[in-house]
Motif scaffolding. Structure first.
Motif, PDB file in Angstrom:
ATOM      1  N   TYR A   1      15.059   9.682   8.342  1.00 50.95           N
ATOM      2  CA  TYR A   1      14.958   9.082   6.698  1.00 50.95           C
ATOM      3  C   TYR A   1      13.324   9.052   6.679  1.00 50.95           C
ATOM      4  N   LEU A   2      12.589   8.506   7.495  1.00 47.96           N
ATOM      5  CA  LEU A   2      10.959   8.292   7.065  1.00 47.96           C
ATOM      6  C   LEU A   2      10.178   9.648   7.407  1.00 47.96           C
ATOM      7  N   GLU A   3      10.771  10.703   7.973  1.00 51.06           N
ATOM      8  CA  GLU A   3      10.234  12.021   8.047  1.00 51.06           C
ATOM      9  C   GLU A   3      10.321  12.600   6.857  1.00 51.06           C
ATOM     10  N   ARG A   4      11.165  12.061   5.795  1.00 55.04           N
ATOM     11  CA  ARG A   4      11.445  12.791   4.354  1.00 55.04           C
ATOM     12  C   ARG A   4      10.924  11.899   3.346  1.00 55.04           C
ATOM     13  N   ALA A   5      10.873  10.409   3.756  1.00 51.53           N
ATOM     14  CA  ALA A   5      10.656   9.587   2.611  1.00 51.53           C
ATOM     15  C   ALA A   5       9.226   9.809   2.339  1.00 51.53           C
ATOM     16  N   ASP A   6       8.768   9.084   0.900  1.00 48.57           N
ATOM     17  CA  ASP A   6       7.403   9.286   0.654  1.00 48.57           C
ATOM     18  C   ASP A   6       6.817   7.874   0.933  1.00 48.57           C
ATOM     19  N   LYS A   7       7.436   6.810   0.984  1.00 52.00           N
ATOM     20  CA  LYS A   7       6.991   5.451   1.076  1.00 52.00           C
ATOM     21  C   LYS A   7       8.265   4.470   1.776  1.00 52.00           C
ATOM     22  N   GLY A   8       7.716   3.348   1.930  1.00 46.64           N
ATOM     23  CA  GLY A   8       8.981   2.377   2.208  1.00 46.64           C
ATOM     24  C   GLY A   8       8.935   1.894   3.503  1.00 46.64           C
TER      25      GLY A   8
ATOM     26  N   LYS B   1       0.792  -1.407  -0.183  1.00 48.59           N
ATOM     27  CA  LYS B   1       0.005   0.166  -0.053  1.00 48.59           C
ATOM     28  C   LYS B   1       0.864   1.287   0.012  1.00 48.59           C
ATOM     29  N   LYS B   2       2.367   1.064  -0.117  1.00 53.38           N
ATOM     30  CA  LYS B   2       3.052   2.215  -0.191  1.00 53.38           C
ATOM     31  C   LYS B   2       2.937   3.110   1.136  1.00 53.38           C
ATOM     32  N   GLU B   3       2.645   2.109   2.273  1.00 52.72           N
ATOM     33  CA  GLU B   3       2.590   3.141   3.911  1.00 52.72           C
ATOM     34  C   GLU B   3       3.872   3.180   4.211  1.00 52.72           C
ATOM     35  N   LYS B   4       4.212   4.364   4.706  1.00 52.33           N
ATOM     36  CA  LYS B   4       5.640   4.387   5.427  1.00 52.33           C
ATOM     37  C   LYS B   4       5.510   3.604   6.655  1.00 52.33           C
ATOM     38  N   THR B   5       6.561   2.858   7.019  1.00 47.66           N
ATOM     39  CA  THR B   5       6.456   1.893   8.137  1.00 47.66           C
ATOM     40  C   THR B   5       7.869   1.787   8.970  1.00 47.66           C
ATOM     41  N   PHE B   6       7.945   1.890  10.069  1.00 51.76           N
ATOM     42  CA  PHE B   6       9.119   1.968  10.939  1.00 51.76           C
ATOM     43  C   PHE B   6       8.983   0.718  11.988  1.00 51.76           C
ATOM     44  N   VAL B   7      10.019  -0.242  11.702  1.00 45.13           N
ATOM     45  CA  VAL B   7       9.880  -1.504  12.511  1.00 45.13           C
ATOM     46  C   VAL B   7      11.180  -1.480  13.378  1.00 45.13           C
ATOM     47  N   VAL B   8      11.100  -1.591  14.652  1.00 46.46           N
ATOM     48  CA  VAL B   8      11.980  -1.950  15.518  1.00 46.46           C
ATOM     49  C   VAL B   8      11.880  -3.304  16.043  1.00 46.46           C
ATOM     50  N   THR B   9      13.286  -3.696  16.307  1.00 45.00           N
ATOM     51  CA  THR B   9      13.456  -5.406  16.711  1.00 45.00           C
ATOM     52  C   THR B   9      14.153  -4.970  18.104  1.00 45.00           C
ATOM     53  N   ALA B  10      13.280  -5.289  19.242  1.00 40.21           N
ATOM     54  CA  ALA B  10      13.830  -4.760  20.480  1.00 40.21           C
ATOM     55  C   ALA B  10      14.252  -5.937  21.537  1.00 40.21           C
ATOM     56  N   ASN B  11      15.287  -6.044  22.082  1.00 43.17           N
ATOM     57  CA  ASN B  11      15.534  -7.004  22.990  1.00 43.17           C
ATOM     58  C   ASN B  11      15.854  -6.086  24.533  1.00 43.17           C
ATOM     59  N   PRO B  12      16.330  -6.982  25.574  1.00 48.39           N
ATOM     60  CA  PRO B  12      16.120  -6.177  26.871  1.00 48.39           C
ATOM     61  C   PRO B  12      17.318  -5.140  27.041  1.00 48.39           C
ATOM     62  N   GLU B  13      18.427  -5.404  26.117  1.00 48.03           N
ATOM     63  CA  GLU B  13      19.187  -4.028  26.147  1.00 48.03           C
ATOM     64  C   GLU B  13      18.722  -2.834  25.557  1.00 48.03           C
ATOM     65  N   ILE B  14      17.821  -3.130  24.455  1.00 42.61           N
ATOM     66  CA  ILE B  14      17.123  -1.759  23.871  1.00 42.61           C
ATOM     67  C   ILE B  14      16.017  -1.301  24.769  1.00 42.61           C
ATOM     68  N   VAL B  15      15.559  -2.065  25.536  1.00 37.31           N
ATOM     69  CA  VAL B  15      14.299  -1.668  26.591  1.00 37.31           C
ATOM     70  C   VAL B  15      15.104  -1.050  27.491  1.00 37.31           C
ATOM     71  N   MET B  16      16.326  -1.400  28.050  1.00 42.10           N
ATOM     72  CA  MET B  16      16.931  -0.759  29.277  1.00 42.10           C
ATOM     73  C   MET B  16      17.344   0.539  28.931  1.00 42.10           C
ATOM     74  N   HIS B  17      17.898   0.580  27.809  1.00 47.86           N
ATOM     75  CA  HIS B  17      18.585   1.851  27.013  1.00 47.86           C
ATOM     76  C   HIS B  17      17.628   2.964  27.230  1.00 47.86           C
ATOM     77  N   ALA B  18      16.340   2.537  26.629  1.00 46.28           N
ATOM     78  CA  ALA B  18      15.379   3.237  26.261  1.00 46.28           C
ATOM     79  C   ALA B  18      14.698   3.870  27.444  1.00 46.28           C
ATOM     80  N   ASN B  19      14.671   3.207  28.840  1.00 43.27           N
ATOM     81  CA  ASN B  19      14.415   3.762  29.929  1.00 43.27           C
ATOM     82  C   ASN B  19      15.269   4.622  30.640  1.00 43.27           C
ATOM     83  N   ALA B  20      16.766   4.507  30.085  1.00 42.72           N
ATOM     84  CA  ALA B  20      17.630   5.498  30.569  1.00 42.72           C
ATOM     85  C   ALA B  20      17.797   6.651  29.650  1.00 42.72           C
TER      86      ALA B  20
END
Length: 244
Positions: A175-182, A31-50
């Motif tokens: 990137y996604l702030e300026r991209a039209d799709k993907g 559908k050419k919708e812009k999509t942001f995918v994050v693959t998160a593990n515990p390290e990413i979660v802890m970093h985000a909380n800090a």
């Protein structure tokens, strides 16, 4: 297909099987919708909380997968089980298979120059119908507008970014702030695994959810990073007490 978000230490994970996740992502690509995918593990979660800035970036993701078994265990401890671990590497390979079938365009960003060149060569062999519209190593300044402009001009359907967290998510958001799709997805060290530069754990380790242990054996220097897992589980136990 239901997709109830599961909150694990303020990070909202998608409660989907790999098959369901793949279906949802391919639908958005078509559908050419812009999509942001994050693959998160515990390290990413802890970093985000800090790091409030990084947490704010994660909140803008369209999908966050439970990349590490620690996330699945943490969600279970909180009484909100996640149906399945969806490893970023496996999801990337499934997306590439679909892209091959539909002749989608792909851009690879990250890793060393020799590794990314090997990845492109292997990609062309494994998925000959994919249109590779560009690639670049991961050794550049995040503020480098030329890299951003190059990828924007390529207009890929699928963009895999292996810069390591939190660098890759910061770059993807810009990137996604300026991209039209993907679809843009952070894949960490996936290019190293795909090319065999870094050996992925044998199937038996993956099946037993001991991939992290295999990595530790092969790379003892990861020990300090591995210490985040017990810290994560302690934080989950504390969270469970607070909500009880």
């Amino acid at each position: 297909m239901t997709n109830k978000k599961i909150n694990v230490l303020n990070v909202r994970f998608d409660n989907l099987t790999k098959k369901e996740m793949l279906s949802a992502l391919i639908d958005r690509v078509n559908k050419k919708e812009k999509t942001f995918v994050v693959t998160a593990n515990p390290e990413i979660v802890m970093h985000a909380n800090a790091d409030k800035h990084y947490m704010a970036i994660l909140k803008q993701a369209d999908y966050i997968t439970a990349d590490g078994i620690g996330i699945v265990k943490g969600a279970r401890m909180l009484g909100t089980p996640i149906v399945e671990r969806v490893a970023g590497y496996d999801l990337m390979l499934e997306l590439l298979k679909e892209a091959d079938l539909d002749q989608k365009s792909v851009y690879l960003l990250g890793a060393k120059q020799t590794t990314i060149e090997k990845a492109v060569k292997k990609l062309k062999k494994d998925y000959p119908q994919i249109n590779i519209v560009g690639y670049h190593n991961g050794y550049f300044d995040l503020a480098d507008e030329s890299i951003l402009s190059e990828v924007l001009a390529a207009e890929p359907d699928l963009l895999f970014v292996g810069l390591g967290f939190s660098r890759q998510e910061k770059w993807i958001l810009r990137y996604l702030e300026r991209a039209d799709k993907g679809l843009a997805m952070g894949v960490g060290g996936a290019f190293d695994a795909y090319t065999g530069t870094v050996k992925r754990a044998p199937a038996i380790f993956i099946k037993m959810n001991l991939e992290w242990f295999y990595r530790l054996i092969k790379q003892p220097s990861r020990f300090k990073r591995m210490l985040v897992l017990p810290k994560f589980l302690v934080a989950v136990k504390k969270e469970k007490k607070n909500v009880s």
